[in-house]
Scaffold this motif. Structure first.
Motif, PDB file in Angstrom:
ATOM      1  N   LEU A  52       0.745  -1.240   0.110  1.00  0.00           N
ATOM      2  CA  LEU A  52      -0.044   0.172   0.064  1.00  0.00           C
ATOM      3  C   LEU A  52       0.796   1.422  -0.021  1.00  0.00           C
ATOM      4  O   LEU A  52       1.893   1.304   0.556  1.00  0.00           O
ATOM      5  N   SER A  53       0.551   2.250  -0.653  1.00  0.00           N
ATOM      6  CA  SER A  53       1.134   3.655  -0.750  1.00  0.00           C
ATOM      7  C   SER A  53       0.819   4.231   0.766  1.00  0.00           C
ATOM      8  O   SER A  53       1.934   5.134   1.000  1.00  0.00           O
ATOM      9  N   GLU A  54      -0.043   3.906   1.519  1.00  0.00           N
ATOM     10  CA  GLU A  54       0.075   4.026   2.966  1.00  0.00           C
ATOM     11  C   GLU A  54      -0.197   2.966   3.967  1.00  0.00           C
ATOM     12  O   GLU A  54      -1.105   2.267   3.880  1.00  0.00           O
ATOM     13  N   THR A  55       0.756   2.787   4.839  1.00  0.00           N
ATOM     14  CA  THR A  55       0.694   1.601   5.646  1.00  0.00           C
ATOM     15  C   THR A  55      -0.227   1.858   6.782  1.00  0.00           C
ATOM     16  O   THR A  55      -0.577   2.882   7.306  1.00  0.00           O
ATOM     17  N   ARG A  56      -1.032   1.097   7.318  1.00  0.00           N
ATOM     18  CA  ARG A  56      -2.055   1.287   8.200  1.00  0.00           C
ATOM     19  C   ARG A  56      -2.144   0.463   9.157  1.00  0.00           C
ATOM     20  O   ARG A  56      -2.724   0.413  10.324  1.00  0.00           O
ATOM     21  N   GLY A  57      -1.212  -0.771   9.219  1.00  0.00           N
ATOM     22  CA  GLY A  57      -1.028  -1.750  10.262  1.00  0.00           C
ATOM     23  C   GLY A  57       0.543  -2.128  10.374  1.00  0.00           C
ATOM     24  O   GLY A  57       1.028  -2.507   9.281  1.00  0.00           O
ATOM     25  N   LEU A  58       1.032  -2.799  11.460  1.00  0.00           N
ATOM     26  CA  LEU A  58       2.195  -3.270  11.401  1.00  0.00           C
ATOM     27  C   LEU A  58       2.365  -4.145  12.646  1.00  0.00           C
ATOM     28  O   LEU A  58       2.191  -3.719  13.856  1.00  0.00           O
ATOM     29  N   CYS A  59       2.700  -5.265  12.347  1.00  0.00           N
ATOM     30  CA  CYS A  59       3.114  -6.292  13.516  1.00  0.00           C
ATOM     31  C   CYS A  59       4.762  -6.168  13.783  1.00  0.00           C
ATOM     32  O   CYS A  59       5.518  -6.419  12.852  1.00  0.00           O
ATOM     33  N   VAL A  60       5.022  -5.781  14.821  1.00  0.00           N
ATOM     34  CA  VAL A  60       6.645  -5.298  15.265  1.00  0.00           C
ATOM     35  C   VAL A  60       7.319  -6.462  15.694  1.00  0.00           C
ATOM     36  O   VAL A  60       6.601  -6.876  16.776  1.00  0.00           O
ATOM     37  N   SER A  61       8.514  -6.734  15.254  1.00  0.00           N
ATOM     38  CA  SER A  61       9.493  -7.599  15.861  1.00  0.00           C
ATOM     39  C   SER A  61      10.546  -7.103  16.501  1.00  0.00           C
ATOM     40  O   SER A  61      11.365  -7.945  17.299  1.00  0.00           O
ATOM     41  N   GLU A  62      10.902  -6.019  15.911  1.00  0.00           N
ATOM     42  CA  GLU A  62      12.374  -5.336  16.214  1.00  0.00           C
ATOM     43  C   GLU A  62      11.986  -4.516  17.443  1.00  0.00           C
ATOM     44  O   GLU A  62      11.034  -3.961  17.885  1.00  0.00           O
ATOM     45  N   GLU A  63      13.325  -4.228  18.286  1.00  0.00           N
ATOM     46  CA  GLU A  63      13.125  -3.189  19.345  1.00  0.00           C
ATOM     47  C   GLU A  63      13.174  -1.741  18.897  1.00  0.00           C
ATOM     48  O   GLU A  63      14.056  -1.598  18.102  1.00  0.00           O
ATOM     49  N   GLN A  64      12.145  -1.128  19.298  1.00  0.00           N
ATOM     50  CA  GLN A  64      12.147   0.412  18.736  1.00  0.00           C
ATOM     51  C   GLN A  64      11.821   1.155  19.790  1.00  0.00           C
ATOM     52  O   GLN A  64      10.917   0.769  20.636  1.00  0.00           O
ATOM     53  N   ILE A  65      11.589   2.431  19.650  1.00  0.00           N
ATOM     54  CA  ILE A  65      10.959   3.545  20.432  1.00  0.00           C
ATOM     55  C   ILE A  65       9.716   4.073  19.692  1.00  0.00           C
ATOM     56  O   ILE A  65      10.219   4.840  18.683  1.00  0.00           O
ATOM     57  N   ILE A  66       8.548   4.152  19.849  1.00  0.00           N
ATOM     58  CA  ILE A  66       7.442   4.423  19.100  1.00  0.00           C
ATOM     59  C   ILE A  66       6.730   5.579  19.942  1.00  0.00           C
ATOM     60  O   ILE A  66       6.114   5.245  21.153  1.00  0.00           O
ATOM     61  N   PRO A  67       6.576   6.580  19.259  1.00  0.00           N
ATOM     62  CA  PRO A  67       5.525   7.777  19.801  1.00  0.00           C
ATOM     63  C   PRO A  67       4.185   7.264  19.710  1.00  0.00           C
ATOM     64  O   PRO A  67       3.651   6.904  18.811  1.00  0.00           O
ATOM     65  N   VAL A  68       3.424   6.912  20.929  1.00  0.00           N
ATOM     66  CA  VAL A  68       2.137   6.252  20.938  1.00  0.00           C
ATOM     67  C   VAL A  68       1.330   7.400  21.330  1.00  0.00           C
ATOM     68  O   VAL A  68       1.567   8.142  22.116  1.00  0.00           O
ATOM     69  N   ILE A  69      -0.074   7.326  20.733  1.00  0.00           N
ATOM     70  CA  ILE A  69      -1.255   8.410  21.125  1.00  0.00           C
ATOM     71  C   ILE A  69      -1.856   7.685  22.271  1.00  0.00           C
ATOM     72  O   ILE A  69      -2.524   6.434  21.806  1.00  0.00           O
ATOM     73  N   HIS A  70      -1.749   8.246  23.559  1.00  0.00           N
ATOM     74  CA  HIS A  70      -2.483   7.804  24.547  1.00  0.00           C
ATOM     75  C   HIS A  70      -3.991   8.408  24.608  1.00  0.00           C
ATOM     76  O   HIS A  70      -4.981   7.767  25.151  1.00  0.00           O
ATOM     77  N   LYS A  71      -4.007   9.680  24.497  1.00  0.00           N
ATOM     78  CA  LYS A  71      -5.359  10.145  24.427  1.00  0.00           C
ATOM     79  C   LYS A  71      -5.279  11.545  23.458  1.00  0.00           C
ATOM     80  O   LYS A  71      -4.210  12.066  23.200  1.00  0.00           O
ATOM     81  N   ARG A  72      -6.535  12.159  23.463  1.00  0.00           N
ATOM     82  CA  ARG A  72      -6.803  13.306  22.776  1.00  0.00           C
ATOM     83  C   ARG A  72      -7.567  14.213  23.543  1.00  0.00           C
ATOM     84  O   ARG A  72      -8.134  14.038  24.040  1.00  0.00           O
TER      85      ARG A  72
END
Length: 446
Positions: free
Chosen positions: A267-287
């Motif tokens: 897809l030209s835009e990814t909408r989901g991902l199953c992550v296996s590697e160690e990363q630091i991700i900015p996560v949306i907790h609330k709005r």
């Protein structure tokens, strides 16, 4: 001596009398016969005259009936060939000037271009669905109206070219695909003139219907995550490993995808991902809501590799059913990795993951239909139902059908062709047998 002479006349006289009587009887008989013959002739003549009169009367009646039929037929033919104006529906006399196109006829004063409503003063016009359009029309538009601008779609040369949504069947001018017209990021409908699409912070647009069901932060998505976990359990595919579900922005998702060694994305835009590697991700907790707009509150989340799957990331701001189908797809990736499936070709892994997303969507739509039937047929008060069993609104049901159609019509090799082959395999052999076969052979059963 006296002599007496007796002459016997009696015998002769009697013979003569008899002869006279015989002759009289004969004459009388002949006269009677002649009379009877004459009477027979008279009767025969009367009969002939009567028959002739009847025949003549029958002929006259037959001629009258034939004439009546001819006149009725003539009237019918005359009515059948009556010329009626397609504009005013009044009769056109044969002496009047008129336009005729493939049997459709107009008064000269009634022939108007369907696009611009101006009179057509020459024979330079064409027909579309029995509607006249003149070739010199200043608008030069077809009979099709554009869903976006509400104008007639223009001709390109002599052909009408237009775009059409594969599910909603909305036709639009091809120019709107490149003129900056907003497109809904989930149902892919173009924004109509005067519409009010919602603009997300990352630049995506959502139509009013999709925005009514959008999921905007991680906490809001947790009930849906638990629902899909229960769905996998019902398929005897329970995930024992606790996997974090995180909603993220577009940029964070794209960055996380770059850090993954595995994964197949078309897809030209990814909408989901199953992550296996160690990363630091900015996560949306609330709005935070500020009028019509909302501000996202993101916090960094460190993914530590403890197993084959560290987290599932989902793009925020998508409607509930689409979010759920993406989540089902990514959970299938996680299940395959946790169950020790070997590295699979993209069309096999993405195909079977799309099969699970499709199955979940169909189950929600069917469940919504059943709930609607129960609600409409029941007159007693029902106990409250959980969210996973609640009745879908007509709008959400239609959106769900649209997302199902998106999966079915995907034209990519991995997601589209892979799904169609996988669905056929599951339909023929069942999900469990298909998964066993994939694990043994790294391919779908055929």
């Amino acid at each position: 001596m006296k002599w007496t002479i007796n002459i016997d006349t009696t015998s002769g006289d009697m013979e003569e009398a008899d002869q006279v009587e015989v002759d009289y009887v004969k004459a009388l008989s002949l006269s009677q016969m002649e009379f009877e013959n004459e009477q027979d002739l008279i009767i025969e003549r009367k009969i002939k005259e009567t028959l002739n009169a009847q025949t003549e009367e029958d002929e006259q009646l037959a001629n009258a009936m034939q004439l009546s039929l001819v006149m009725a037929s003539s009237k019918a033919v005359s009515s059948a060939f009556k010329i009626v104006c397609a504009g005013c529906n009044n009769e056109i006399s044969r002496r009047e000037n008129h336009f005729d196109c493939n049997g459709v006829v107009w008064h000269v004063k009634c022939l108007q271009c369907h696009a611009c409503t101006q009179l057509i003063k020459d024979d330079q016009f064409y027909m579309v669905e029995n509607r006249p359009y003149h070739t010199s029309c200043p608008r030069n538009k077809s009979h099709l109206k554009c869903y976006v601008c509400n104008d007639f779609i223009p001709y390109i040369g002599k052909e009408v070219e237009y775009g059409e949504h594969p599910f909603w069947a909305q036709k639009y001018c091809p120019s709107h695909e490149d003129d900056g017209t907003s497109k809904c990021a989930s149902c892919e409908r173009l924004e109509p003139k005067g519409g009010e699409y919602i603009l997300l912070q990352d630049g995506r647009s959502l139509c009013v219907e999709c925005s009514s069901f959008m999921i905007m932060d991680t906490n809001e998505c947790q009930p849906l995550f638990r629902e899909i976990q229960e769905y996998f359990t019902s398929l005897d595919m329970k995930l024992d490993q606790k996997i974090p579900l995180l909603l993220v922005e577009r940029e964070a998702l794209n960055e996380a995808m770059k850090g993954e060694r595995n994964g197949h994305h078309h897809l030209s835009e990814t909408r989901g991902l199953c992550v296996s590697e160690e990363q630091i991700i900015p996560v949306i907790h609330k709005r935070k809501h500020t009028g019509r707009n909302s501000t996202l509150n993101t916090q960094p989340f460190r993914l530590v590799r403890s197993c084959e799957v560290n987290a599932i990331l989902i793009l925020y701001g998508l409607p509930r059913l689409l979010t759920g189908s993406i989540l089902a797809h990514e959970m299938m990736h996680a299940w395959l990795r946790l169950q020790g499936y070997p590295n699979l070709k993209p069309e096999i892994e993405e195909g079977i993951c799309q099969v699970l997303a499709h199955m979940w969507l169909k189950s929600k739509i069917n469940m919504g239909s059943e709930a609607a039937m129960i609600a409409s047929s029941s007159s007693t008060r029902q106990p409250p139902r959980s969210n996973k069993h609640k009745q879908l609104s007509k709008i959400e049901q239609k959106l769900g059908e649209c997302f199902v159609r998106q999966i079915e019509l995907d034209n990519s090799e991995a997601y589209g062709d892979g799904f169609r082959v996988g669905e056929q395999a599951v339909s023929q052999y069942g999900l469990k047998e298909t998964l066993h076969h994939i694990k043994r052979t790294r391919n779908f059963p055929f």
